[in-house]
Design a protein around this motif. Structure first.
Motif, short mmCIF file in Angstrom:
data_model
loop_
_atom_site.label_atom_id
_atom_site.label_comp_id
_atom_site.label_asym_id
_atom_site.label_seq_id
_atom_site.Cartn_x
_atom_site.Cartn_y
_atom_site.Cartn_z
N PHE A 167 16.89 18.36 -0.52
CA PHE A 167 15.62 18.24 0.20
C PHE A 167 15.62 16.89 0.94
CE2 PHE A 167 10.80 17.45 -0.26
CZ PHE A 167 10.57 17.94 1.02
N PRO A 168 16.10 16.86 2.19
CA PRO A 168 16.24 15.58 2.91
C PRO A 168 14.89 14.89 3.12
CG PRO A 168 17.45 17.36 4.02
CD PRO A 168 16.57 18.00 2.99
N LEU A 169 14.82 13.64 2.72
CA LEU A 169 13.61 12.84 2.88
C LEU A 169 13.98 11.48 3.43
CD1 LEU A 169 11.62 13.43 -0.46
CD2 LEU A 169 11.03 14.31 1.80
N LYS A 170 13.05 10.89 4.17
CA LYS A 170 13.17 9.51 4.61
C LYS A 170 12.16 8.68 3.83
CE LYS A 170 14.53 10.60 9.38
NZ LYS A 170 14.16 10.45 10.81
N SER A 171 12.59 7.50 3.43
CA SER A 171 11.71 6.65 2.61
C SER A 171 10.41 6.32 3.35
CB SER A 171 12.43 5.37 2.22
OG SER A 171 12.83 4.63 3.36
N GLU A 172 10.49 6.20 4.67
CA GLU A 172 9.29 5.82 5.43
C GLU A 172 8.28 6.95 5.53
OE1 GLU A 172 12.64 6.39 8.58
OE2 GLU A 172 12.43 5.65 6.52
N ASP A 173 8.65 8.17 5.09
CA ASP A 173 7.74 9.30 5.15
C ASP A 173 6.92 9.48 3.88
OD1 ASP A 173 8.66 9.90 7.68
OD2 ASP A 173 10.15 11.34 6.98
N LEU A 174 7.22 8.69 2.84
CA LEU A 174 6.57 8.84 1.54
C LEU A 174 5.51 7.77 1.31
CD1 LEU A 174 9.73 9.47 -0.66
CD2 LEU A 174 8.00 11.17 -0.07
N VAL A 175 4.53 8.11 0.47
CA VAL A 175 3.52 7.15 0.00
C VAL A 175 3.46 7.27 -1.51
CG1 VAL A 175 1.10 6.45 0.06
CG2 VAL A 175 2.17 7.38 2.13
N ALA A 181 0.82 -1.21 0.00
CA ALA A 181 0.00 0.00 0.00
C ALA A 181 0.86 1.27 0.00
CB ALA A 181 -0.93 -0.01 1.20
N GLN A 182 1.90 1.30 0.82
CA GLN A 182 2.72 2.50 0.89
C GLN A 182 3.59 2.68 -0.34
OE1 GLN A 182 5.17 2.80 4.41
NE2 GLN A 182 6.17 4.69 3.73
N GLY A 183 3.91 1.57 -0.99
CA GLY A 183 4.82 1.61 -2.13
C GLY A 183 5.94 0.61 -1.94
N GLU A 184 6.57 0.23 -3.03
CA GLU A 184 7.66 -0.73 -2.95
C GLU A 184 8.88 -0.06 -2.31
OE1 GLU A 184 7.49 -3.91 -3.51
OE2 GLU A 184 5.37 -3.66 -4.07
N PRO A 185 9.51 -0.73 -1.34
CA PRO A 185 10.67 -0.14 -0.65
C PRO A 185 11.75 0.34 -1.60
CG PRO A 185 9.94 -2.10 0.51
CD PRO A 185 9.14 -2.04 -0.75
N ALA A 186 11.96 -0.35 -2.72
CA ALA A 186 13.00 0.04 -3.67
C ALA A 186 12.74 1.44 -4.23
CB ALA A 186 13.07 -0.97 -4.82
N LEU A 187 11.50 1.74 -4.58
CA LEU A 187 11.17 3.06 -5.12
C LEU A 187 11.18 4.11 -4.03
CD1 LEU A 187 10.42 4.93 -7.38
CD2 LEU A 187 8.02 4.23 -7.11
N LEU A 188 10.67 3.79 -2.86
CA LEU A 188 10.68 4.73 -1.75
C LEU A 188 12.11 5.16 -1.42
CD1 LEU A 188 8.01 2.97 0.50
CD2 LEU A 188 7.72 5.16 -0.67
N ARG A 189 13.03 4.18 -1.38
CA ARG A 189 14.44 4.49 -1.10
C ARG A 189 15.04 5.34 -2.22
NH1 ARG A 189 14.60 -1.00 0.52
NH2 ARG A 189 15.51 -1.55 -1.52
N ALA A 190 14.74 4.97 -3.47
CA ALA A 190 15.32 5.70 -4.61
C ALA A 190 14.88 7.16 -4.61
CB ALA A 190 14.92 5.01 -5.92
N LEU A 191 13.60 7.39 -4.36
CA LEU A 191 13.09 8.76 -4.34
C LEU A 191 13.68 9.56 -3.18
CD1 LEU A 191 9.31 8.14 -5.16
CD2 LEU A 191 10.95 9.38 -6.60
#
Length: 458
Positions: A157-165, A138-148
């Motif tokens: 623009f610092p981002l954490k993969s766990e903060d994205l959907v 549901a949140q997204g595939e970890p590979a894409l979340l990490r890549a983004l």
């Protein structure tokens, strides 16, 4: 002043003094960089700056030449008004049955990027093979979340993969944000003019709007704050970088102020940042969400404008609304997510953005040169630093008759009245510059200019 701007200003002086004449060939980028002891990226930015302003023309396989310069029209005038609550119109009739080069805001995908995407998809098929029998997360595939997260962190623009959907494009990201933050009948502050697709969405969700006037450096944030103080709005929805349809960008100070207002009044502000990375000067802009301290900015983006609309991949950083937002996520096709992850991780996405932004700077220069020469006298055009659109103001334009004739000729044009719930912008229109102005596109531009000349009143 940035070094590339200093060099560009010096070349303009030489052109105006007659030291460089129309048709003169400029030094190659390599020789120019060596002569001035600068990097290739600085040389590219210098020539791109001159091309975007109409001073240079790029010829395929031949280099850069001094253009036959025409003074560019002034920027459009942004009307001043006191904003008030109104319904969002959810119906916009199409100008034609087809998606023409001047209508839909879209990028022309180059052959190199197409080939690299095909390679990424083949690698993704192998990489995701074990997951293809399951529904996507549901949140997204970890590979894409990490890549983004890595991609935007590297751009400041610092981002954490766990903060994205991950979402089905930017409109889906915005829609879910509105569903989380508002109820039917609530009022949402938007910029004026505003992308007609957002107006449609707001109308479909039975939301009311308050249009905040545009100004030269973004939007009238003082009026926005007045409505926050009065408690007359429940949320904000703004594009902040290379806005559609204005082409404007909020300054860094305005973005910081927008985030500060959202946090001070504890009102959610949805940031539609789909054009963030389409900067013709290849500069890394920061979103307003960068300045968000309390999680009241819901940052939405996608690759629909930067890469391909057919992928329907977007994302949202919902901030403090994360849990409620995630409950609405249904998952996005796994293979497409892995393909985009590979495209980013391989470095192909950054290379694509450089090529795309350079091409857009060339496109813009050619569109502006044509329009500045042939538009009716007194017309005004934006000269944006990024994005995919130009906003044109033609004095005395009879927009209704103009739109009807465009439809008859199947000329796909977006008229100004589509971008507001008021009676403003009747003398305005928006065109896409994401398509290379080849002969077929030039013929559409000629038809456009002929119709504008016919339907305007001096």
């Amino acid at each position: 002043m940035a070094r590339y701007k200093q060099l560009a200003a010096k070349i303009v002086v030489d052109i105006e003094a007659g030291k460089l004449k129309c048709g003169d060939r400029m030094l190659s980028l390599r020789l120019f960089a060596k002569q001035h002891d600068i990097s290739m990226s600085t040389a590219v930015n210098c020539y791109a700056e001159l091309e975007s302003k109409g001073w240079l023309n790029a010829r395929p396989q031949a280099g850069f030449y001094v253009a036959e310069y025409h003074d560019l029209p002034e920027s459009p005038q942004w009307p001043s008004f006191s904003s008030c609550v109104s319904p969002a119109n959810s119906f916009r009739p199409p100008t034609s049955k087809r998606c023409g080069p001047l209508g839909t805001s879209r990028l022309q995908l180059g052959k190199t990027s197409q080939i690299q995407l095909e390679k990424s998809m083949r690698r993704a098929m192998k990489r995701s093979q074990e997951k293809l029998s399951y529904y996507p997360e549901a949140q997204g595939e970890p590979a894409l979340l990490r890549a983004l997260a890595t991609h935007f962190t590297q751009k400041g623009f610092p981002l954490k993969s766990e903060d994205l959907v991950i979402t089905h494009g930017c409109m889906d990201a915005v829609k879910n944000a509105l569903l989380v933050c508002t109820q039917p009948g609530d009022t949402v502050a938007i910029s004026s003019p505003c992308y007609n697709g957002l107006l449609d969405l707001l109308g479909q969700l039975d939301l009311r709007i308050i249009e905040i006037p545009s100004v030269a450096d973004g939007i009238d944030l003082s009026q926005f704050e007045q409505h926050l103080e009065a408690g007359s709005i429940q949320a904000g929805l703004f594009c902040t970088s290379h806005m559609n349809p204005q082409g404007l960008s909020l300054t860094s100070a305005q973005k910081e102020q927008l985030a500060a207002l959202a946090n001070r009044y504890r009102i959610p502000v949805i940031e539609d940042d789909v054009y963030l990375e389409l900067n013709h000067q290849q500069l890394s802009l920061l979103p307003a969400a960068y300045f968000d301290s309390g999680g009241y900015m819901l940052w939405c983006g996608s690759v629909s404008k930067t890469l391909s609309p057919s992928y329907r991949i977007g994302w949202c950083r919902p901030g403090r609304y994360f849990e409620a937002y995630l409950k609405r996520a249904l998952g996005v096709p796994t293979l497409i997510q892995y393909t985009l992850a590979d495209f980013i991780e391989s470095g192909a996405y950054m290379s694509h953005l450089k090529r795309a932004n350079y091409q857009l700077s060339q496109n813009k220069a050619r569109y502006l040169q044509f329009l500045s020469r042939y538009l009716p006298k007194g017309s005004r055009i934006t000269n944006p630093d990024g994005g995919l659109v130009l906003w044109i103001q033609v004095p005395g334009l009879n927009a209704s008759d103009f739109a009807l004739e465009c439809a008859k000729l199947e000329l796909d044009i977006r008229i100004g009245s589509w971008f507001t719930g008021s009676d403003l912008y009747q003398d305005c229109l928006r065109i896409n510059i994401g398509i290379v102005p080849e002969p077929s596109v030039e013929r559409e531009l000629e038809t456009l200019v002929a119709l504008l000349t016919k339907h305007h009143c001096e």
